[in-house]
Design a protein around this motif. Structure first.
Motif, short mmCIF file in Angstrom:
data_model
loop_
_atom_site.label_atom_id
_atom_site.label_comp_id
_atom_site.label_asym_id
_atom_site.label_seq_id
_atom_site.Cartn_x
_atom_site.Cartn_y
_atom_site.Cartn_z
N LYS A 168 0.84 -1.20 0.00
CA LYS A 168 0.00 0.00 0.00
C LYS A 168 0.87 1.25 0.00
O LYS A 168 1.87 1.33 0.72
CB LYS A 168 -0.90 0.00 1.24
N LYS A 169 0.50 2.21 -0.82
CA LYS A 169 1.26 3.44 -0.90
C LYS A 169 1.24 4.17 0.44
O LYS A 169 0.21 4.26 1.10
CB LYS A 169 0.67 4.37 -1.97
N ILE A 170 2.41 4.67 0.83
CA ILE A 170 2.48 5.50 2.03
C ILE A 170 2.09 6.91 1.61
O ILE A 170 2.93 7.72 1.19
CB ILE A 170 3.89 5.47 2.64
N ALA A 171 0.82 7.17 1.68
CA ALA A 171 0.30 8.44 1.17
C ALA A 171 -1.06 8.72 1.77
O ALA A 171 -1.76 7.80 2.21
CB ALA A 171 0.19 8.40 -0.35
N HIS A 172 -1.42 9.99 1.79
CA HIS A 172 -2.79 10.35 2.13
C HIS A 172 -3.69 9.99 0.95
O HIS A 172 -3.22 9.70 -0.15
CB HIS A 172 -2.88 11.85 2.43
N THR A 173 -4.98 10.01 1.19
CA THR A 173 -5.93 9.60 0.15
C THR A 173 -7.05 10.63 0.00
O THR A 173 -7.31 11.43 0.90
CB THR A 173 -6.57 8.24 0.49
N ARG A 183 1.21 10.92 -9.19
CA ARG A 183 0.44 10.20 -10.21
C ARG A 183 -1.05 10.35 -9.96
O ARG A 183 -1.83 10.53 -10.90
CB ARG A 183 0.83 8.72 -10.20
N GLY A 184 -1.45 10.29 -8.68
CA GLY A 184 -2.86 10.48 -8.35
C GLY A 184 -3.35 11.86 -8.73
O GLY A 184 -4.47 12.03 -9.22
#
Length: 215
Positions: A168-173, A183-184
Motif C-alpha cells: 500500500k502506498k504511504i500516502a494520504h488519500t 500520479r494520483g
C-alpha cells in the motif's frame, strides 16, 4: 476553506518532510561511505541502519493513521466541492458576457482558488514521494549486509523494499478516489478536465435555449 486546509497541512508536512529529508540524506551518505571506502559495517553503522528503519516505519504508521482518522474524508469532500466551484468559475468566464470589472474579479477568484486548492495536495504528494525516495537505494544497501549477524536487519530492509514497491502506498488519500501522490494528482487533473467539459456543455446548452427563447 482552502487556506484553512493548507495551513492545517503545512505544520505536519514541514515536520515529516524535514525528518525524511535528513534521514534519506544520512542514509545515502552512509551507503556511499560503505561502498566507496569499502569498509566493513561496524556496530555504529548497523545502529544507524536500525534507527533509519524504525524511523521510517514510525513515520509511515503516523501518516497512514492520521489519514484514516482525519485527512481522508476531509480531502475527499474538499475535492468534491472545490473542483466544481473552480470549473463553474471558468465556465462563467468563457460563456457569460461579463463586464470588465466582473471578469477581472472572476479571474482573480479562479486563480486564488486554484492555487490555494492545489497547494495542500502538492505538499502531501511530495510527502509521499519522500517516503518512497529511499526505495532505489535499498537493493544496493542490502548487498552490503553480507554477514550472518546482518541477516535479521537484511530481512527487515527486504520487507521494507517489498512494501515500498508492491504494498500500500504511504500516502494520504482522497477518500475512495485514490492515493494522493503525483500520479494520483495527474489522474485527478484528467477528472478536472472531464468535469470542465461536462459543465461547459451544460452552460452552452442553457445559453442556446435562452437565445432561442429570445428569438
Amino acid at each position: 476553506c482552502a487556506l484553512l486546509l493548507a495551513c492545517s497541512i503545512i505544520s505536519p508536512y514541514i515536520t515529516i518532510h524535514g525528518q525524511l529529508t535528513e534521514m534519506n540524506h544520512k542514509l545515502i551518505k552512509l551507503l556511499e561511505n560503505i561502498k566507496y571506502n569499502k569498509h566493513q559495517n561496524n556496530i555504529n553503522d548497523l545502529r544507524q541502519l536500525r534507527f533509519y528503519l524504525n524511523e521510517h516505519t514510525r513515520l509511515s504508521h503516523f501518516v497512514l493513521y492520521t489519514d484514516k482518522i482525519t485527512w481522508s474524508e476531509a480531502l475527499y469532500y474538499y475535492a468534491l466541492i472545490s473542483i466544481p466551484i473552480n470549473v463553474t468559475l471558468m465556465c462563467e468566464l468563457i460563456v457569460e458576457d461579463l463586464m470588465t470589472e466582473t471578469k477581472f474579479l472572476f479571474i482573480t477568484a479562479s486563480i486564488i482558488h486554484a492555487v490555494t486548492g492545489a497547494f495542500p495536495f502538492l505538499l502531501l504528494a511530495n510527502m509521499s514521494n519522500d517516503f518512497h525516495k529511499l526505495n532505489k537505494y535499498l537493493p544496493e544497501m542490502q548487498l552490503q549486509l553480507k554477514r550472518s549477524q546482518h541477516l535479521r536487519l537484511k530481512i527487515k530492509y527486504d520487507d521494507l523494499y517489498e512494501r515500498l514497491n508492491h504494498g500500500k502506498k504511504i500516502a494520504h488519500t482522497f477518500g475512495t478516489l485514490g492515493n494522493l501522490t503525483f500520479r494520483g494528482l495527474f489522474e485527478a487533473f484528467f477528472g478536472y478536465i472531464a468535469a470542465f467539459f461536462l459543465i461547459l456543455k451544460v452552460y452552452m446548452n442553457e445559453r442556446q435555449i435562452v437565445n432561442n427563447n429570445q428569438q
